[in-house]
Design a protein around this motif. Sequence first.
Motif, PDB file in Angstrom:
ATOM      1  N   LYS A   1       0.849  -1.199   0.000  1.00  0.00           N
ATOM      2  CA  LYS A   1       0.000   0.000   0.000  1.00  0.00           C
ATOM      3  C   LYS A   1       0.888   1.254   0.000  1.00  0.00           C
ATOM      4  O   LYS A   1       0.570   2.260  -0.641  1.00  0.00           O
ATOM      5  CB  LYS A   1      -0.889  -0.056   1.250  1.00  0.00           C
ATOM      6  CG  LYS A   1      -1.837   1.085   1.382  1.00  0.00           C
ATOM      7  CD  LYS A   1      -2.976   0.753   2.339  1.00  0.00           C
ATOM      8  CE  LYS A   1      -4.009   1.845   2.305  1.00  0.00           C
ATOM      9  NZ  LYS A   1      -3.924   2.776   3.393  1.00  0.00           N
ATOM     10  N   ILE A   2       1.990   1.174   0.742  1.00  0.00           N
ATOM     11  CA  ILE A   2       2.827   2.364   0.916  1.00  0.00           C
ATOM     12  C   ILE A   2       3.705   2.645  -0.316  1.00  0.00           C
ATOM     13  O   ILE A   2       4.002   3.805  -0.610  1.00  0.00           O
ATOM     14  CB  ILE A   2       3.669   2.233   2.217  1.00  0.00           C
ATOM     15  CG1 ILE A   2       2.724   2.290   3.427  1.00  0.00           C
ATOM     16  CG2 ILE A   2       4.740   3.313   2.326  1.00  0.00           C
ATOM     17  CD1 ILE A   2       3.370   2.005   4.757  1.00  0.00           C
TER      18      ILE A   2
ATOM     19  N   GLU B   1       2.392   5.250  -2.462  1.00  0.00           N
ATOM     20  CA  GLU B   1       2.329   6.519  -1.723  1.00  0.00           C
ATOM     21  C   GLU B   1       3.703   7.198  -1.681  1.00  0.00           C
ATOM     22  O   GLU B   1       3.803   8.407  -1.545  1.00  0.00           O
ATOM     23  CB  GLU B   1       1.791   6.284  -0.303  1.00  0.00           C
ATOM     24  CG  GLU B   1       0.329   5.852  -0.326  1.00  0.00           C
ATOM     25  CD  GLU B   1      -0.204   5.406   1.027  1.00  0.00           C
ATOM     26  OE1 GLU B   1      -1.437   5.325   1.160  1.00  0.00           O
ATOM     27  OE2 GLU B   1       0.596   5.108   1.935  1.00  0.00           O
TER      28      GLU B   1
ATOM     29  N   ASN C   1       4.213   7.912  -6.058  1.00  0.00           N
ATOM     30  CA  ASN C   1       3.260   8.715  -6.820  1.00  0.00           C
ATOM     31  C   ASN C   1       3.741  10.171  -6.925  1.00  0.00           C
ATOM     32  O   ASN C   1       3.985  10.812  -5.905  1.00  0.00           O
ATOM     33  CB  ASN C   1       1.911   8.666  -6.088  1.00  0.00           C
ATOM     34  CG  ASN C   1       0.779   9.092  -6.990  1.00  0.00           C
ATOM     35  OD1 ASN C   1       1.029   9.840  -7.953  1.00  0.00           O
ATOM     36  ND2 ASN C   1      -0.415   8.641  -6.688  1.00  0.00           N
TER      37      ASN C   1
ATOM     38  N   GLU D   1       0.793  14.373  -4.744  1.00  0.00           N
ATOM     39  CA  GLU D   1       0.727  14.194  -3.284  1.00  0.00           C
ATOM     40  C   GLU D   1      -0.431  13.231  -2.939  1.00  0.00           C
ATOM     41  O   GLU D   1      -1.586  13.523  -3.251  1.00  0.00           O
ATOM     42  CB  GLU D   1       0.497  15.569  -2.642  1.00  0.00           C
ATOM     43  CG  GLU D   1       0.845  15.666  -1.179  1.00  0.00           C
ATOM     44  CD  GLU D   1       2.309  15.369  -0.848  1.00  0.00           C
ATOM     45  OE1 GLU D   1       3.198  15.724  -1.653  1.00  0.00           O
ATOM     46  OE2 GLU D   1       2.547  14.753   0.206  1.00  0.00           O
ATOM     47  N   PRO D   2      -0.157  12.103  -2.342  1.00  0.00           N
ATOM     48  CA  PRO D   2      -1.252  11.149  -2.087  1.00  0.00           C
ATOM     49  C   PRO D   2      -2.098  11.548  -0.877  1.00  0.00           C
ATOM     50  O   PRO D   2      -1.614  12.265   0.001  1.00  0.00           O
ATOM     51  CB  PRO D   2      -0.515   9.845  -1.793  1.00  0.00           C
ATOM     52  CG  PRO D   2       0.810  10.281  -1.269  1.00  0.00           C
ATOM     53  CD  PRO D   2       1.135  11.608  -1.863  1.00  0.00           C
TER      54      PRO D   2
ATOM     55  N   LEU E   1      -3.266  10.503   2.427  1.00  0.00           N
ATOM     56  CA  LEU E   1      -2.785   9.463   3.348  1.00  0.00           C
ATOM     57  C   LEU E   1      -3.818   9.189   4.427  1.00  0.00           C
ATOM     58  O   LEU E   1      -4.370  10.119   5.026  1.00  0.00           O
ATOM     59  CB  LEU E   1      -1.463   9.901   3.981  1.00  0.00           C
ATOM     60  CG  LEU E   1      -0.321  10.110   2.988  1.00  0.00           C
ATOM     61  CD1 LEU E   1       0.920  10.642   3.693  1.00  0.00           C
ATOM     62  CD2 LEU E   1       0.013   8.822   2.235  1.00  0.00           C
TER      63      LEU E   1
ATOM     64  N   ASN F   1       1.762   8.569   8.528  1.00  0.00           N
ATOM     65  CA  ASN F   1       1.565   9.635   7.540  1.00  0.00           C
ATOM     66  C   ASN F   1       2.772  10.562   7.497  1.00  0.00           C
ATOM     67  O   ASN F   1       3.270  10.914   6.431  1.00  0.00           O
ATOM     68  CB  ASN F   1       0.325  10.470   7.893  1.00  0.00           C
ATOM     69  CG  ASN F   1      -0.966   9.719   7.606  1.00  0.00           C
ATOM     70  OD1 ASN F   1      -0.950   8.703   6.909  1.00  0.00           O
ATOM     71  ND2 ASN F   1      -2.057  10.222   8.144  1.00  0.00           N
TER      72      ASN F   1
ATOM     73  N   ILE G   1       5.878   9.087   5.882  1.00  0.00           N
ATOM     74  CA  ILE G   1       5.740   9.053   4.418  1.00  0.00           C
ATOM     75  C   ILE G   1       5.995  10.448   3.844  1.00  0.00           C
ATOM     76  O   ILE G   1       6.754  10.622   2.880  1.00  0.00           O
ATOM     77  CB  ILE G   1       4.339   8.518   4.025  1.00  0.00           C
ATOM     78  CG1 ILE G   1       4.234   7.033   4.407  1.00  0.00           C
ATOM     79  CG2 ILE G   1       4.060   8.717   2.532  1.00  0.00           C
ATOM     80  CD1 ILE G   1       2.843   6.444   4.314  1.00  0.00           C
ATOM     81  N   ARG G   2       5.406  11.453   4.471  1.00  0.00           N
ATOM     82  CA  ARG G   2       5.585  12.830   3.969  1.00  0.00           C
ATOM     83  C   ARG G   2       7.056  13.239   4.048  1.00  0.00           C
ATOM     84  O   ARG G   2       7.592  13.850   3.145  1.00  0.00           O
ATOM     85  CB  ARG G   2       4.729  13.800   4.782  1.00  0.00           C
ATOM     86  CG  ARG G   2       3.261  13.674   4.435  1.00  0.00           C
ATOM     87  CD  ARG G   2       2.423  14.789   5.053  1.00  0.00           C
ATOM     88  NE  ARG G   2       1.032  14.393   4.989  1.00  0.00           N
ATOM     89  CZ  ARG G   2       0.270  14.094   6.031  1.00  0.00           C
ATOM     90  NH1 ARG G   2       0.753  14.200   7.263  1.00  0.00           N
ATOM     91  NH2 ARG G   2      -0.972  13.714   5.875  1.00  0.00           N
TER      92      ARG G   2
ATOM     93  N   ARG H   1       9.035  11.663   1.305  1.00  0.00           N
ATOM     94  CA  ARG H   1       8.749  12.311   0.022  1.00  0.00           C
ATOM     95  C   ARG H   1       9.470  13.653  -0.076  1.00  0.00           C
ATOM     96  O   ARG H   1      10.022  13.997  -1.128  1.00  0.00           O
ATOM     97  CB  ARG H   1       7.223  12.509  -0.155  1.00  0.00           C
ATOM     98  CG  ARG H   1       6.471  11.203  -0.417  1.00  0.00           C
ATOM     99  CD  ARG H   1       4.968  11.463  -0.584  1.00  0.00           C
ATOM    100  NE  ARG H   1       4.707  12.347  -1.711  1.00  0.00           N
ATOM    101  CZ  ARG H   1       4.468  11.922  -2.959  1.00  0.00           C
ATOM    102  NH1 ARG H   1       4.411  10.629  -3.221  1.00  0.00           N
ATOM    103  NH2 ARG H   1       4.264  12.795  -3.927  1.00  0.00           N
TER     104      ARG H   1
END
Length: 546
Positions: free
Chosen positions: A512-513, A516, A519, A522-523, A525, A532, A535-536, A539
């Motif tokens: 799933k990640i 994210e 991509n 901006e997904p 989340l 979250n 992940i940010r 990115r």
Amino acid sequence: MNQPPLRRRASWLALERHYEQIRGTHLRRLFAEDPRRGERMVAEGGGLFLDYSKNRITDETLKLLLALANECDLRGRIEAMFRGDKINRTENRAVLHVALRTPRDATIVVDGVNVVPEVHQVLDRMADFANRVRHGEWKGHTGRRIRNVINVGIGGSDLGPVMAYEALRHYSDRAMVFRFISNVDGTDFVEATRDLDPAETLFIISSKTFTTLETMTNAHSAREWLLKGLGGEEQAIARHFVAVSTNPVEVAKFGIDTANMFGFWDWVGGRYSMDSAIGLSTMIAIGPENFRAMLGGFHAMDEHFRTAPFERNLPVLMGLLALWYNDFFGAQTVAVLPYDQYLKRFPAYLQQLTMESNGKHVTVEGAEVDYATGPIYWGEPGTNGQHSFYQLIHQGTRLIPIDFIAFAHSLNPLGRHQDLLVANVIAQSEALAFGKTPEQVRAEGTPEWLVPHRVCDGNRPSNTLFLERLTPAALGQLVALYEHSVFTQGAIWQIDSFDQWGVELGKMLAQKIIPELENPAEPVLQHDSSTNELIRRYRRMKAALG
Ligand code: F6P
């Protein structure tokens, strides 16, 4: 007949009472009261010798542990495994790694089919292929002989091959290079291939399912690396890639001709597969004859496990002792300390074998257990560990049962090295068991303030496995010993030692990640705030580096 839950069985209750009586008894006393204990509490079987006298047990403890094994129908469970019953209940599969090392004339039937001829058919094909590679008859695409063999796999499709290669390196073809790529971290791939010539490199893609993220990612990178190195000619793949799998459909999809695939079966668990086709790299390294000798070692231990009375049965004794410390003394770990440099990856191998098998919180029936299951296995080769973590084992506050593994003969005799090595392993088991009393410390003229620091309480238990030398057969015996010790523990805990559902959740979340992270937009989340934010952050850092 319905058995009561484990902790309400008569033998378990008797062990609890017995533990209260014996928990404070020191090994010094046990040896003093029974001076021949070290000669008595030994067992030999399947080619191995075990001294278990330095354990915190009496004859009564053993009697009660054996009663527990009987009350849990260990004998019946062993017979069910060897018979090919589907004892891996949650996956509805037989558990038949023992069939991988049975002689040609044996019969083991799974779903109406005798699987032994199939096993030997694959072994014969592996032998033929291994010989062709070893003798330079199997050539690469450009006509050059294969000098480098890279196994690409992870978990059971890596740890067994890499451990066996390191353990049996002495017997390997030194003109060839063997590497192992497992981690999805690109560094593993890049470092393993940076100095190799694609024209001389064979990849063995080892994956039971042929869908594992890490292995498939590395396999695709291998494909690109090879094609780039050989001018992009697709036909090169057939000469430089073979597969080991139970999944011909996925193998074909990847582009490997299934004629170059070596199969195994769903009744071989990944962590029990180093003696199946997953051992192809091992066979190429050490040759088919040595590989068969290793299978002989496995089989000798299988037969010992299947037939020896429990009181003389090494895997049963070791399994019961591990359980005794785990469930009654509350020990959380077992250290496996091999005194042989070639066994440096053995503890890592055992971690998957033991912890993926017995790291379970419910019984086969799905009931939550109210006792501790699989302990944490860990270790390092001696004598290195002595100058690192042994301090905690000697004087720390935790009880850490140990398996020492020692060999009488070195494969590399060098001056006094072996005597010094063996002196150390024997000394460690003695020091741990008997320690050093305050009186002994004072008698050395130690000032009073320093006495408590120098006291070693002792009473720290260990097994010692003493072998003649590290041969392919000895390695087979050792691995089978631990396989069956794991089985013994799992049978008593009534867990399914052959599934591994716990690893699925992380795999699923990673799927799933991945988008994210990748991509460009901006997904949205929907994880917890920590996930979250991680992940940010990734990115942002990735974008900042361009
Ligand atoms: O980590 C989970 C696991 O399924 C192990 O049991 C197995 O040995 C490993 O992944 C690799 O699986 P495969 O051989 O299917 O690639």
